[in-house]
Design a protein around this motif. Structure first.
Motif, mmCIF file in Angstrom:
data_model
loop_
_atom_site.group_PDB
_atom_site.id
_atom_site.type_symbol
_atom_site.label_atom_id
_atom_site.label_comp_id
_atom_site.label_asym_id
_atom_site.label_seq_id
_atom_site.Cartn_x
_atom_site.Cartn_y
_atom_site.Cartn_z
ATOM 1 N N GLY A 50 0.695 -1.258 -0.135
ATOM 2 C CA GLY A 50 -0.195 -0.063 -0.016
ATOM 3 C C GLY A 50 0.707 1.192 0.105
ATOM 4 N N HIS A 51 2.069 1.248 0.088
ATOM 5 C CA HIS A 51 2.870 2.365 0.159
ATOM 6 C C HIS A 51 4.092 2.253 -0.604
ATOM 7 C CE1 HIS A 51 4.674 5.884 2.339
ATOM 8 N NE2 HIS A 51 5.982 5.227 2.111
ATOM 9 N N SER A 52 4.778 3.293 -1.167
ATOM 10 C CA SER A 52 5.976 3.158 -1.880
ATOM 11 C C SER A 52 6.853 4.280 -1.373
ATOM 12 C CB SER A 52 5.627 3.587 -3.531
ATOM 13 O OG SER A 52 6.817 3.855 -4.041
ATOM 14 N N ASP A 53 8.171 3.847 -1.208
ATOM 15 C CA ASP A 53 9.231 4.852 -0.501
ATOM 16 C C ASP A 53 9.709 5.720 -2.039
ATOM 17 O OD1 ASP A 53 9.065 4.152 2.077
ATOM 18 O OD2 ASP A 53 10.570 2.580 1.850
ATOM 19 N N TRP A 54 9.295 5.271 -2.960
ATOM 20 C CA TRP A 54 9.816 5.963 -4.053
ATOM 21 C C TRP A 54 8.935 7.187 -4.495
ATOM 22 C CZ3 TRP A 54 14.675 5.244 -6.005
ATOM 23 C CH2 TRP A 54 15.031 3.909 -6.025
ATOM 24 N N SER A 55 7.752 7.142 -3.890
ATOM 25 C CA SER A 55 6.711 8.060 -4.327
ATOM 26 C C SER A 55 6.160 9.221 -3.081
ATOM 27 C CB SER A 55 5.507 7.226 -4.772
ATOM 28 O OG SER A 55 4.376 8.110 -5.125
ATOM 29 N N THR A 56 5.748 10.410 -3.549
ATOM 30 C CA THR A 56 5.048 11.179 -2.625
ATOM 31 C C THR A 56 3.536 11.080 -2.829
ATOM 32 O OG1 THR A 56 5.546 12.953 -4.251
ATOM 33 C CG2 THR A 56 6.750 12.989 -2.171
ATOM 34 N N SER A 57 3.308 10.191 -3.909
ATOM 35 C CA SER A 57 1.971 9.846 -3.960
ATOM 36 C C SER A 57 1.222 8.943 -3.188
ATOM 37 C CB SER A 57 1.635 10.067 -5.519
ATOM 38 O OG SER A 57 1.923 11.438 -6.009
ATOM 39 N N ASN A 58 1.190 8.729 -1.914
ATOM 40 C CA ASN A 58 0.752 7.817 -1.240
ATOM 41 C C ASN A 58 -0.564 8.119 -0.834
ATOM 42 O OD1 ASN A 58 2.588 5.559 -1.423
ATOM 43 N ND2 ASN A 58 4.112 7.020 -0.576
ATOM 44 N N SER A 59 -1.423 6.907 -0.443
ATOM 45 C CA SER A 59 -2.613 6.994 0.261
ATOM 46 C C SER A 59 -2.444 6.334 1.598
ATOM 47 C CB SER A 59 -3.830 6.426 -0.500
ATOM 48 O OG SER A 59 -4.765 6.320 0.273
ATOM 49 N N PRO A 60 -2.926 7.230 2.654
ATOM 50 C CA PRO A 60 -2.999 6.421 4.035
ATOM 51 C C PRO A 60 -3.911 5.059 4.040
ATOM 52 C CG PRO A 60 -4.359 8.433 4.114
ATOM 53 C CD PRO A 60 -3.805 8.279 2.793
ATOM 54 N N GLU A 61 -4.635 4.853 3.344
ATOM 55 C CA GLU A 61 -5.674 3.871 3.499
ATOM 56 C C GLU A 61 -4.959 2.508 2.886
ATOM 57 O OE1 GLU A 61 -8.752 3.619 4.083
ATOM 58 O OE2 GLU A 61 -8.928 5.517 4.592
ATOM 59 N N ARG A 62 -5.368 1.344 3.466
ATOM 60 C CA ARG A 62 -4.783 -0.099 2.873
ATOM 61 C C ARG A 62 -5.925 -0.861 2.636
ATOM 62 N NH1 ARG A 62 -1.302 2.948 2.691
ATOM 63 N NH2 ARG A 62 0.518 3.070 3.985
#
Ligand SMILES: Cc1cc2nc3c(=O)[nH]c(=O)nc-3n(C[C@H](O)[C@H](O)[C@H](O)COP(=O)(O)OP(=O)(O)OC[C@H]3O[C@@H](n4cnc5c(N)ncnc54)[C@H](O)[C@@H]3O)c2cc1C
Length: 466
Positions: A28-40
């Motif tokens: 659900g999360h990418s360290d390569w990106s700033t476009s993350n959502s808190p939802e899983r």
């Protein structure tokens, strides 16, 4: 959603479903990106066949549960994030080569096949699949982002290499977009509809890829320039020369400094000039490569008045080391990121004639931010990335970085460019897509989405909103 996951476990087996927190976080999360959502997602499910995927879709469709396909998770615009939660469908067990047709120069693969592994498997037949995004990427993800990479200058983008697709639609229906010949004009081009759709129209479960012959010979050259504008202007000249380079890449002085200080052992074998640098790859017959190197060296000499030293690899080892510098650059940059900071990496493409102008402008704007910012890119296609390291806890800095990125997008559009050369839209660039295409075009995309996914359950919240 949990009932759907339980039903999938009953249908596919308990070990096909995971609720593990670490697994959910990884998906659900990418360290390569700033476009993350808190939802899983509530669960990650692991199909092994097209019929498993169809069963998952039938269950989710009946219960109106979102499905989010997942390849290797290397996309960078929040493409696989789960803003509406749901079920994440991980294709890592669908990683077989289904059929290899060397005489037809094509291969049929499942979506979880990694492109580096594929190329290793088929190399003895003298063939390869040319697209080269993150070395971790899978063919399913590559199709769905219409990826490219350094080889796109010579070979085009992913859309040019997909012959047909098997797709499971939101309600579980299985379709095949076309058959296996190299050309067809039979009916609508549905293959292209699904390439770059980011999993919003269906789940790709089988792909037939065209393959290219491995060139007889290759070589690499690097050319440092006094300024980024000189480098970009020379790149434009090289493109216009008509010489078919295999790749034409740019790295700015910040990237070159990082190579000197933090590159791998192979890369640090040489002292790099800390100047904006073009990386050129040649391929073809041995004679052809030699002749291209001479001609390109002459063009560089003429355009710069001899101010840019042209260095080409004199051995296969040196060739590998020079190219490693380009391929490792993003990983090296990520590895030196101070704790707590984030990397905002953005991607635009413009008509080649405007390239020097927009790169120069972007560098100047980024330098005003007083943070680490660096330009790297596939200039051969008029496509470049700007990576900025910022502190997300510093609201003012974050605002200024976001503003700078938006200005860069606006500038690219003013130049008739695009807000996404190869990273697709995800959740990160939905506003920009509206600016690029306008409401009528997005309206048609919405109608297409509604036609194949009326419940809006395939990777919802991506590309555009409901
Ligand atoms: C270090 C690094 C370097 C990179 N370099 C490049 C580059 O040079 N060029 C480039 O183009 N990109 C590059 N990327 C971005 C990334 O590698 C590509 O976007 C790649 O195509 C994503 O593949 P993936 O398997 O990781 O897909 P994922 O990230 O898992 O998914 C991408 C999208 O595809 C969807 N999807 C995945 N599988 C399926 C399926 N079977 N059916 C339907 N939808 C599916 C997902 O829902 C998501 O929307 C780079 C990324 C990193 C981290």
């Amino acid at each position: 959603m949990l009932h759907a996951a339980e039903e999938i476990a009953r249908s596919l087996g308990q070990d096909a479903v995971s609720y593990d927190d670490d697994v959910l976080e990884h998906h659900g999360h990418s360290d390569w990106s700033t476009s993350n959502s808190p939802e899983r997602a509530v669960a990650v499910v692991y199909p092994r066949s097209t019929s498993d995927v169809s069963a998952i879709a039938r269950i989710c469709s009946r219960r109106d549960v979102p499905m989010v396909p997942f390849g290797a998770g290397s996309s960078v615009e929040g493409n696989f994030s789960q803003p509406h939660s749901g079920i994440c469908v991980d294709f890592s067990y669908m990683d077989s080569v289904v059929a290899f047709h060397p005489d037809d120069m094509d291969v049929v693969v499942q979506p979880g096949v990694n492109w580096v592994d594929l190329n290793t498997q088929i190399a003895s037949a003298g063939l390869f699949a040319p697209m080269d995004p993150s070395p971790t990427a899978t063919v399913g993800g590559m199709v769905s982002t219409n990826c490219s990479g350094t080889n796109a200058f010579r070979y085009g983008t992913m859309k040019d290499w997909v012959l047909n697709l098997t797709v499971v639609l939101a309600d579980g229906t299985v379709i095949k977009t076309r058959r296996r010949p190299r050309k067809t004009s039979a009916g609508y081009n549905l293959t292209s509809l699904f390439v770059g759709a980011e999993g919003t129209l269906g789940m790709v479960t089988e792909i037939t890829l065209k393959l290219a012959p491995i060139p007889q010979d290759t070589s690499v050259a690097v050319v440092p320039f006094p300024t980024i504008r000189d480098a970009a202007a020379a790149a434009t000249e090289l493109i216009r020369s008509g010489i078919q380079l295999a790749a034409l890449e740019i790295m700015d002085e910040q990237q070159m400094k990082i190579l000197n200080e933090h590159g791998s052992e192979a890369v640090r074998r040489r002292k790099w000039a800390e100047l904006p640098t073009l990386f050129l790859k040649f391929s073809g017959t041995t004679e052809g490569v030699k002749s291209d190197i001479t001609r390109i060296s002459d063009i560089v000499h003429a355009t710069t008045g001899g101010r840019a030293p042209f260095h080409f690899a004199r051995s296969k080892q040196e060739e590998a080391d020079l190219w490693a510098a380009r391929k490792e650059s993003l990983f090296t940059m990520a590895s030196i990121r101070p704790p707590g900071t984030e990397l905002w990496s953005t991607d635009v493409a413009v008509p080649v004639s405007r390239l020097a102008e927009i790169i120069d402008w972007s560098k100047r704007e980024c330098s005003k931010l007083g943070i680490f910012a660096s330009v790297i890119g596939h200039v051969g296609d008029g496509n470049f990335h700007v990576a900025m390291m910022y502190d997300p806890k510093d609201a003012e800095q974050t605002r200024r970085v976001a503003q700078c990125v938006h200005q860069m997008m606006a500038m690219a559009l003013e130049m008739e460019g695009t807000v996404s050369g190869e990273h697709a839209i995800g959740i990160g660039k939905k506003d920009c897509l509206r600016d690029e295409l306008g409401p009528e075009t997005i309206g048609l995309m919405r109608q297409l989405k509604r036609a194949v996914d009326p419940k809006w359950i395939m990777n919802p919240g991506k590309v555009f909103d409901w």
